[in-house]
Design a protein around this motif. Structure first.
Motif, PDB file in Angstrom:
ATOM      1  N   LEU A 173       0.833  -1.203   0.000  1.00  0.00           N
ATOM      2  CA  LEU A 173       0.000   0.000   0.000  1.00  0.00           C
ATOM      3  C   LEU A 173       0.867   1.251   0.000  1.00  0.00           C
ATOM      4  CD1 LEU A 173      -2.679   1.479   0.150  1.00  0.00           C
ATOM      5  CD2 LEU A 173      -2.695   1.066   2.640  1.00  0.00           C
ATOM      6  N   ALA A 174       1.934   1.245   0.791  1.00  0.00           N
ATOM      7  CA  ALA A 174       2.817   2.409   0.854  1.00  0.00           C
ATOM      8  C   ALA A 174       3.492   2.668  -0.485  1.00  0.00           C
ATOM      9  CB  ALA A 174       3.868   2.199   1.939  1.00  0.00           C
ATOM     10  N   ILE A 175       3.988   1.607  -1.122  1.00  0.00           N
ATOM     11  CA  ILE A 175       4.789   1.764  -2.340  1.00  0.00           C
ATOM     12  C   ILE A 175       3.916   1.937  -3.576  1.00  0.00           C
ATOM     13  CG2 ILE A 175       6.471   0.620  -3.830  1.00  0.00           C
ATOM     14  CD1 ILE A 175       7.521  -0.734  -1.201  1.00  0.00           C
ATOM     15  N   LYS A 176       3.009   0.999  -3.801  1.00  0.00           N
ATOM     16  CA  LYS A 176       2.124   1.112  -4.960  1.00  0.00           C
ATOM     17  C   LYS A 176       1.165   2.284  -4.799  1.00  0.00           C
ATOM     18  CE  LYS A 176       2.061  -3.902  -5.837  1.00  0.00           C
ATOM     19  NZ  LYS A 176       1.195  -5.108  -5.785  1.00  0.00           N
ATOM     20  N   GLY A 177       0.658   2.475  -3.580  1.00  0.00           N
ATOM     21  CA  GLY A 177      -0.265   3.574  -3.342  1.00  0.00           C
ATOM     22  C   GLY A 177       0.359   4.922  -3.631  1.00  0.00           C
ATOM     23  N   THR A 178       1.640   5.071  -3.284  1.00  0.00           N
ATOM     24  CA  THR A 178       2.356   6.313  -3.589  1.00  0.00           C
ATOM     25  C   THR A 178       2.584   6.462  -5.087  1.00  0.00           C
ATOM     26  OG1 THR A 178       3.479   6.454  -1.444  1.00  0.00           O
ATOM     27  CG2 THR A 178       4.570   7.515  -3.317  1.00  0.00           C
ATOM     28  N   PHE A 179       3.013   5.393  -5.737  1.00  0.00           N
ATOM     29  CA  PHE A 179       3.292   5.465  -7.166  1.00  0.00           C
ATOM     30  C   PHE A 179       2.058   5.899  -7.956  1.00  0.00           C
ATOM     31  CE2 PHE A 179       3.363   3.461 -11.391  1.00  0.00           C
ATOM     32  CZ  PHE A 179       4.514   4.040 -11.917  1.00  0.00           C
ATOM     33  N   PHE A 180       0.928   5.262  -7.667  1.00  0.00           N
ATOM     34  CA  PHE A 180      -0.279   5.583  -8.424  1.00  0.00           C
ATOM     35  C   PHE A 180      -0.839   6.954  -8.061  1.00  0.00           C
ATOM     36  CE2 PHE A 180      -0.549   0.820  -8.676  1.00  0.00           C
ATOM     37  CZ  PHE A 180      -0.300   0.753 -10.030  1.00  0.00           C
ATOM     38  N   ALA A 181      -0.581   7.408  -6.838  1.00  0.00           N
ATOM     39  CA  ALA A 181      -1.065   8.727  -6.421  1.00  0.00           C
ATOM     40  C   ALA A 181      -0.185   9.857  -6.940  1.00  0.00           C
ATOM     41  CB  ALA A 181      -1.164   8.798  -4.903  1.00  0.00           C
ATOM     42  N   LEU A 182       1.118   9.586  -7.141  1.00  0.00           N
ATOM     43  CA  LEU A 182       2.063  10.657  -7.470  1.00  0.00           C
ATOM     44  C   LEU A 182       2.751  10.486  -8.822  1.00  0.00           C
ATOM     45  CD1 LEU A 182       3.893  11.243  -4.042  1.00  0.00           C
ATOM     46  CD2 LEU A 182       1.859  12.397  -4.950  1.00  0.00           C
ATOM     47  N   LYS A 183       2.338   9.529  -9.626  1.00  0.00           N
ATOM     48  CA  LYS A 183       3.063   9.288 -10.874  1.00  0.00           C
ATOM     49  C   LYS A 183       2.977  10.463 -11.840  1.00  0.00           C
ATOM     50  CE  LYS A 183      -0.676   6.637 -13.089  1.00  0.00           C
ATOM     51  NZ  LYS A 183      -1.007   5.366 -13.764  1.00  0.00           N
ATOM     52  N   HIS A 184       2.019  11.359 -11.616  1.00  0.00           N
ATOM     53  CA  HIS A 184       1.969  12.572 -12.438  1.00  0.00           C
ATOM     54  C   HIS A 184       3.129  13.515 -12.105  1.00  0.00           C
ATOM     55  CE1 HIS A 184      -0.053  13.628  -8.679  1.00  0.00           C
ATOM     56  NE2 HIS A 184       0.200  14.904  -8.941  1.00  0.00           N
ATOM     57  N   LYS A 185       3.748  13.311 -10.925  1.00  0.00           N
ATOM     58  CA  LYS A 185       4.886  14.133 -10.513  1.00  0.00           C
ATOM     59  C   LYS A 185       6.229  13.484 -10.837  1.00  0.00           C
ATOM     60  CE  LYS A 185       2.615  16.531  -6.654  1.00  0.00           C
ATOM     61  NZ  LYS A 185       2.701  16.847  -5.201  1.00  0.00           N
ATOM     62  N   GLY A 186       6.234  12.179 -10.928  1.00  0.00           N
ATOM     63  CA  GLY A 186       7.483  11.474 -11.185  1.00  0.00           C
ATOM     64  C   GLY A 186       7.284   9.976 -11.055  1.00  0.00           C
ATOM     65  N   GLU A 187       8.310   9.241 -11.412  1.00  0.00           N
ATOM     66  CA  GLU A 187       8.211   7.781 -11.410  1.00  0.00           C
ATOM     67  C   GLU A 187       9.403   7.117 -10.714  1.00  0.00           C
ATOM     68  OE1 GLU A 187      11.151   8.916 -13.817  1.00  0.00           O
ATOM     69  OE2 GLU A 187       9.098   9.637 -14.153  1.00  0.00           O
ATOM     70  N   HIS A 188      10.256   7.921 -10.069  1.00  0.00           N
ATOM     71  CA  HIS A 188      11.494   7.385  -9.503  1.00  0.00           C
ATOM     72  C   HIS A 188      11.321   7.024  -8.031  1.00  0.00           C
ATOM     73  CE1 HIS A 188      15.861   7.958  -8.076  1.00  0.00           C
ATOM     74  NE2 HIS A 188      15.784   6.786  -8.702  1.00  0.00           N
ATOM     75  N   ILE A 189      11.754   5.814  -7.689  1.00  0.00           N
ATOM     76  CA  ILE A 189      11.712   5.311  -6.318  1.00  0.00           C
ATOM     77  C   ILE A 189      13.126   4.919  -5.905  1.00  0.00           C
ATOM     78  CG2 ILE A 189      10.826   3.476  -4.815  1.00  0.00           C
ATOM     79  CD1 ILE A 189       8.394   3.315  -6.721  1.00  0.00           C
ATOM     80  N   ILE A 190      13.480   5.240  -4.664  1.00  0.00           N
ATOM     81  CA  ILE A 190      14.783   4.859  -4.115  1.00  0.00           C
ATOM     82  C   ILE A 190      14.558   3.859  -2.989  1.00  0.00           C
ATOM     83  CG2 ILE A 190      16.856   5.660  -2.914  1.00  0.00           C
ATOM     84  CD1 ILE A 190      16.360   8.416  -4.187  1.00  0.00           C
TER      85      ILE A 190
END
Length: 380
Positions: A77-94
């Motif tokens: 939920l933390a990782i996928k939920g963030t990606f789908f919520a913020l992918k309009h801002k970026g796509e990079h995860i560390i």
């Protein structure tokens, strides 16, 4: 055979006080917490009391706690939920190379959907450098996910320093605290995290229940869509029974004093192993920044599975996994640069609240008897 349980990082027994708190909810308070009638009222009250107990452990607000089915769901939920919520801002995860599969697998899945993931290396003790996190940040970075403590070797990451880097750059920060909650302090503001994962069965609650701390203002796309449970963040009728178990365990975990005794037993185990085996044994992980209950060691020249097979009634874990008939070095140890001839002999002993000194001594005696030939150093 005397049963000795030293695999608490894999799962803890349900604490008697937790079981006692849950017992009434097996037959009573059976209503749906979301219904608005007499049968739902006690279930709703129990659910919210438990939410408050989880929040109190983290020094957060109750509405920042989302109940999940466990640590894996919370991480997803933390990782996928963030990606789908913020992918309009970026796509990079560390993230790091030593994360639990419940973090690494979602990251690899998101790479198939266009995410770019940086898997940071760690040093020989399993720690990542905060400056390495800083250097990895790009204008497209939307999430940093670094575990609080490693499940295999117990190494504790510099989460506070990484949190400061994340805040400086305005990047969302998640930590998988499944192994650290209840063992070391996990106050969310002190750690500087926006998202934090809890797994119930790692802190004397049942399996099948966990939680994700979500800082106020942080938006997530739900993994499970449906009715507006958990403030719209996780659909599905909540289990008052399991939530009560997690809440009671978190209330128990607010007292970290038992960890002082467990740390003493951990050190006693390591010192006894050093005395018995000398250069034939190596400590895996950081010698100081390490969970108070975890001892990961490598028996040089012996496979970890062989070591465990010789122990009568002792439950522990190896540092390697068997795939398709062949034993492979743990990815965590490989990322730490542990040589294969050492890493293949890894065994993890993880102590718990019920562990006692007699059990530690019994394990060391068994190891001495079965692994040291007569006349060898330490074998007398």
């Amino acid at each position: 055979m005397t049963a000795i349980y030293l695999d608490n990082n894999a799962s803890t027994p349900i604490d008697p006080s937790v079981a006692a708190a849950m017992r009434p909810y097996l037959e009573e308070a059976f209503g749906n917490p979301s219904s608005g009638h007499w049968a739902s009222t006690p279930a709703k009250a129990a659910l919210e009391k438990a939410r408050g107990q989880v929040a109190a452990l983290l020094d957060s607000e109750p509405d920042e706690i989302v109940f999940t089915s466990g640590g894996s769901e919370a991480n997803n939920l933390a990782i996928k939920g963030t990606f789908f919520a913020l992918k309009h801002k970026g796509e990079h995860i560390i993230t790091t190379a030593v994360e639990h599969p419940a973090v690494l697998a979602p990251c690899r899945f998101l790479e198939q959907l266009g995410a770019t993931v940086t898997y940071l290396p760690v040093d020989s003790t399993g720690r990542v450098e905060p400056e390495a996190v800083r250097r990895a940040i790009t204008p497209r970075t939307i999430l940093i996910s670094v575990m609080h403590a490693n499940n295999e070797v117990g190494t504790i990451q510099p989460i506070e320093e990484i949190g400061a880097v994340a805040r400086e750059h305005g990047i969302r920060f998640h930590t998988d605290a499944a192994q650290s909650v209840g063992k070391i302090p996990t106050k969310v503001d002190a750690l500087g995290v926006d998202l934090l994962t809890i797994a119930g069965h790692k802190l004397y609650a049942p399996k099948g229940i966990g939680a994700l701390y979500v800082r106020r203002g942080v938006t997530l796309e739900p993994l499970i869509h449906g009715a507006g449970h958990e403030l719209g963040r996780r659909a599905g009728t909540e289990s008052a029974l399991l939530a009560v178990g997690l809440g009671a365990a978190c209330a128990l975990a607010t007292d970290l004093e038992p960890m002082t005794g467990i740390r003493r037993l951990r050190d006693h185990l390591w010192e006894a192993l050093q005395h018995r085996f000398g250069e034939r044994i190596v400590l895996n992980g950081h010698p100081e920044h390490r969970l108070p209950n975890t001892v990961s060691v490598s028996f040089v020249g012996v496979a970890g599975a062989e070591v465990l097979a010789k122990l009568d009634g002792v439950a522990a874990s190896t540092g390697s996994a068997c795939h398709a008939g062949r034993v492979e070095l743990s990815p965590v140890l490989a990322a730490m640069g542990v040589p294969e001839e050492i890493g293949m002999g890894a065994v993890r002993f993880s102590l718990g609240r019920i562990t006692n000194e007699a059990e530690i001594d019994a394990v060391v005696d068994q190891l001495r008897t079965h692994m040291l030939p007569a006349g060898s150093p330490g074998g007398s």
